[in-house]
Structure formats: C-alpha cells, structure tokens
Design a protein around this motif. Structure first.
Motif, PDB file in Angstrom:
ATOM      1  N   LEU A   1      74.825  12.116  46.332  1.00 36.73           N
ATOM      2  CA  LEU A   1      76.090  12.800  46.071  1.00 36.73           C
ATOM      3  C   LEU A   1      75.986  13.593  44.775  1.00 36.73           C
ATOM      4  CD1 LEU A   1      79.618  11.591  46.720  1.00 36.73           C
ATOM      5  CD2 LEU A   1      79.116  12.383  44.424  1.00 36.73           C
ATOM      6  N   THR A   2      76.436  14.833  44.802  1.00 40.66           N
ATOM      7  CA  THR A   2      76.485  15.695  43.620  1.00 40.66           C
ATOM      8  C   THR A   2      77.937  15.956  43.251  1.00 40.66           C
ATOM      9  OG1 THR A   2      76.520  17.729  44.932  1.00 40.66           O
ATOM     10  CG2 THR A   2      74.344  16.831  44.337  1.00 40.66           C
TER      11      THR A   2
ATOM     12  N   SER B   1      67.928  16.789  55.748  1.00 39.15           N
ATOM     13  CA  SER B   1      68.686  16.743  54.491  1.00 39.15           C
ATOM     14  C   SER B   1      69.544  17.988  54.316  1.00 39.15           C
ATOM     15  CB  SER B   1      67.734  16.593  53.302  1.00 39.15           C
ATOM     16  OG  SER B   1      67.068  15.345  53.348  1.00 39.15           O
ATOM     17  N   ARG B   2      68.989  19.132  54.669  1.00 47.73           N
ATOM     18  CA  ARG B   2      69.750  20.383  54.559  1.00 47.73           C
ATOM     19  C   ARG B   2      70.906  20.396  55.560  1.00 47.73           C
ATOM     20  NH1 ARG B   2      66.818  26.252  54.077  1.00 47.73           N
ATOM     21  NH2 ARG B   2      68.659  27.581  54.227  1.00 47.73           N
TER      22      ARG B   2
ATOM     23  N   LEU C   1      78.253  17.977  54.895  1.00 51.49           N
ATOM     24  CA  LEU C   1      79.040  17.462  53.775  1.00 51.49           C
ATOM     25  C   LEU C   1      79.906  18.557  53.162  1.00 51.49           C
ATOM     26  CD1 LEU C   1      76.381  15.184  52.036  1.00 51.49           C
ATOM     27  CD2 LEU C   1      78.654  14.420  52.754  1.00 51.49           C
ATOM     28  N   MET C   2      79.322  19.727  52.938  1.00 53.62           N
ATOM     29  CA  MET C   2      80.042  20.810  52.274  1.00 53.62           C
ATOM     30  C   MET C   2      81.177  21.359  53.130  1.00 53.62           C
ATOM     31  SD  MET C   2      78.861  20.983  49.289  1.00 53.62           S
ATOM     32  CE  MET C   2      79.653  22.499  48.748  1.00 53.62           C
TER      33      MET C   2
ATOM     34  N   TRP D   1      73.577  18.144  54.180  1.00 57.08           N
ATOM     35  CA  TRP D   1      74.259  18.828  53.065  1.00 57.08           C
ATOM     36  C   TRP D   1      75.288  19.829  53.608  1.00 57.08           C
ATOM     37  CZ3 TRP D   1      74.703  23.965  51.692  1.00 57.08           C
ATOM     38  CH2 TRP D   1      75.262  24.213  50.435  1.00 57.08           C
ATOM     39  N   ALA D   2      74.915  20.612  54.613  1.00 57.17           N
ATOM     40  CA  ALA D   2      75.845  21.597  55.181  1.00 57.17           C
ATOM     41  C   ALA D   2      77.052  20.901  55.795  1.00 57.17           C
ATOM     42  CB  ALA D   2      75.128  22.450  56.234  1.00 57.17           C
TER      43      ALA D   2
ATOM     44  N   GLU E   1      73.671  26.353  59.980  1.00 61.11           N
ATOM     45  CA  GLU E   1      74.737  26.473  58.988  1.00 61.11           C
ATOM     46  C   GLU E   1      75.818  27.437  59.463  1.00 61.11           C
ATOM     47  OE1 GLU E   1      73.017  27.253  55.128  1.00 61.11           O
ATOM     48  OE2 GLU E   1      71.530  25.664  55.441  1.00 61.11           O
TER      49      GLU E   1
ATOM     50  N   ILE F   1      71.906  11.789  51.699  1.00 58.70           N
ATOM     51  CA  ILE F   1      71.446  12.537  50.527  1.00 58.70           C
ATOM     52  C   ILE F   1      72.280  12.133  49.311  1.00 58.70           C
ATOM     53  CG2 ILE F   1      70.709  14.470  51.965  1.00 58.70           C
ATOM     54  CD1 ILE F   1      73.137  16.031  50.939  1.00 58.70           C
TER      55      ILE F   1
ATOM     56  N   GLU G   1      79.306  18.814  43.138  1.00 57.50           N
ATOM     57  CA  GLU G   1      79.791  19.828  44.072  1.00 57.50           C
ATOM     58  C   GLU G   1      80.307  19.172  45.351  1.00 57.50           C
ATOM     59  OE1 GLU G   1      78.177  24.018  46.032  1.00 57.50           O
ATOM     60  OE2 GLU G   1      76.743  22.461  45.500  1.00 57.50           O
ATOM     61  N   ILE G   2      79.546  18.198  45.872  1.00 55.99           N
ATOM     62  CA  ILE G   2      79.979  17.485  47.072  1.00 55.99           C
ATOM     63  C   ILE G   2      81.211  16.642  46.765  1.00 55.99           C
ATOM     64  CG2 ILE G   2      79.356  15.685  48.737  1.00 55.99           C
ATOM     65  CD1 ILE G   2      76.430  16.664  48.445  1.00 55.99           C
TER      66      ILE G   2
END
Length: 223
Positions: free
Chosen positions: A206-207, A133-134, A140-141, A137-138, A112, A204, A209-210
């Motif tokens: 989508l939230t 997955s983590r 994506l963010m 996510w990183a 990260e 993963i 936040e994303i």
C-alpha cells in the motif's frame, strides 16, 4: 534530435560499451554533442500467447464500442504509441513481429483501458494480464475488484488484528488487494492460497496514493 545506430562491444560490471559509427564530425562539433540517449530494443519476438491476449482484449473493446475490430486496433495502437512509448520508440508496430517488451506494455495498456472505462469482458482480466502486480495496482487505483471488476474495498493480506483501531494503524507498505464485499469474505474463508493459486493474484504494498483513494486517515499514511 538525431538518432543513430550503434553496436554493443562489451558488457561488464562497470556498464555497457557501445560503438556507433558517425561520419559528420562537423555537425557533431557544431551541435556540441555531449550526452546521448540509448535505446536497448528487446531482441525477442512477440509470443503466440501474447498475440492471442492482445487480440482478445481488442475484440472486447471493439464489441463494447460497437466498432469494427480493425478500426479499434488502429486507433488504440495510435493512442498507445502517443501516450506510452518512449521517444526513441514512438512508431507504429505490428503484432505479427513486434518485440516481447512492446507486446507486454501494449497488453497492460489494453487492460488498464478496460479497467478505467469499465469494459465488460468474457475472460477475467487476471488471466490475460502480463504483469499481475501492475494489474492489481490498476484495480486498486480504480477501486475495482481484481476478481470480478465490481466496486472494491481494501483487503489486507495480513490481518490488522483484533482490538486495533484501523483509523490509527500505520498502513504504508502493508500488502493489499482490491476485493468486492463478496470476494473479500471468500478470501477470509478460503485464505491466501486460494487467492494466489486459483485467482492468480499477488498483493502489492500500500502506498499513500492508494491509501488516499480508500479514504485512509493521516495516521494510516504517516502524515
């Protein structure tokens, strides 16, 4: 806070039973102890593969910073302990004998850090991560392609469909990946199997936040 060591005497469907020897009864009464924090350390020792990954990542950071690897290792371990480890485990650790869980968390932290700062790497991060997955996510963010690290757009695992207005389709929970235009097009050509088998990626959900990072509309996010 006082920390004592206990021993697990039983584990069943109702929970974990722990016996912790304690002799200073007057102190316990004075402080009115009624709640405890329990740390469950991983009894497994860091694997050679985890150690290799950690050193490879730290060497990439050292090259980028122009510092000696030992200096970078010390500084980044201090930062990791301060920012990521929980209170009961806030102590320096050695990559020679730390536990598997701490090693996994440290590797994820290094990855990260590299994504956030745009550190160039010789080995693709997807091959060094412990938790795909983590890692996704990183990426994506920070809007980084999970394959090459270039600026990314959202790639939907399930096509939204012809004739549907992307600005109005509710997208929370849809599986996504961050891919640059080049790899986005390649993914549509080669399909899911290529992403999973060859690129070692997993989408993963989508939230909100994303979604906000990618400018999705309120209707997309259910607002």
């Amino acid at each position: 806070m006082e920390i004592i060591n206990g021993r697990i005497t039983d584990i069943d469907e109702t929970g974990i039973t722990i016996r912790a020897p304690y002799e200073n009864i007057s102190r316990a009464i004075l402080r009115q102890y009624d709640v405890v924090q329990i740390g469950l350390p991983d009894g497994r020792t860091i694997t050679p593969e985890q150690r290799r990954k950690a050193y490879a990542l730290m060497n990439e950071i050292a090259d980028w910073m122009g510092e000696a690897p030992e200096i970078v290792k010390h500084l980044i371990k201090l930062e990791f302990v301060a920012k990521r480890l929980q209170a009961l485990h806030k102590q320096l650790f050695s990559l020679s004998d730390t536990d598997v869980t701490t090693a996994r968390e440290f590797i994820d932290y290094l990855i990260e850090f590299i994504i956030y700062h745009g550190v160039p790497t010789r080995t693709p991060l997807r091959e060094l991560c412990e938790d795909v997955s983590r890692y996704v996510w990183a990426c994506l963010m920070h809007k980084k392609c999970a394959i090459c690290g270039k600026k990314a757009d959202l790639h939907h695992w399930d096509a939204i469909g012809m004739g549907r207005d992307r600005d109005t389709v509710y997208q929370i929970g849809m599986l996504v990946l961050p891919l640059c235009p080049e790899h986005h097009g390649e993914a549509h050509t080669k399909g899911r199997e290529w992403l999973v088998r060859d690129m070692l990626l997993t989408p993963i959900p989508l939230t909100a936040e994303i979604g906000k990072k990618y400018g999705l509309t309120k209707k997309n996010l259910g607002n």
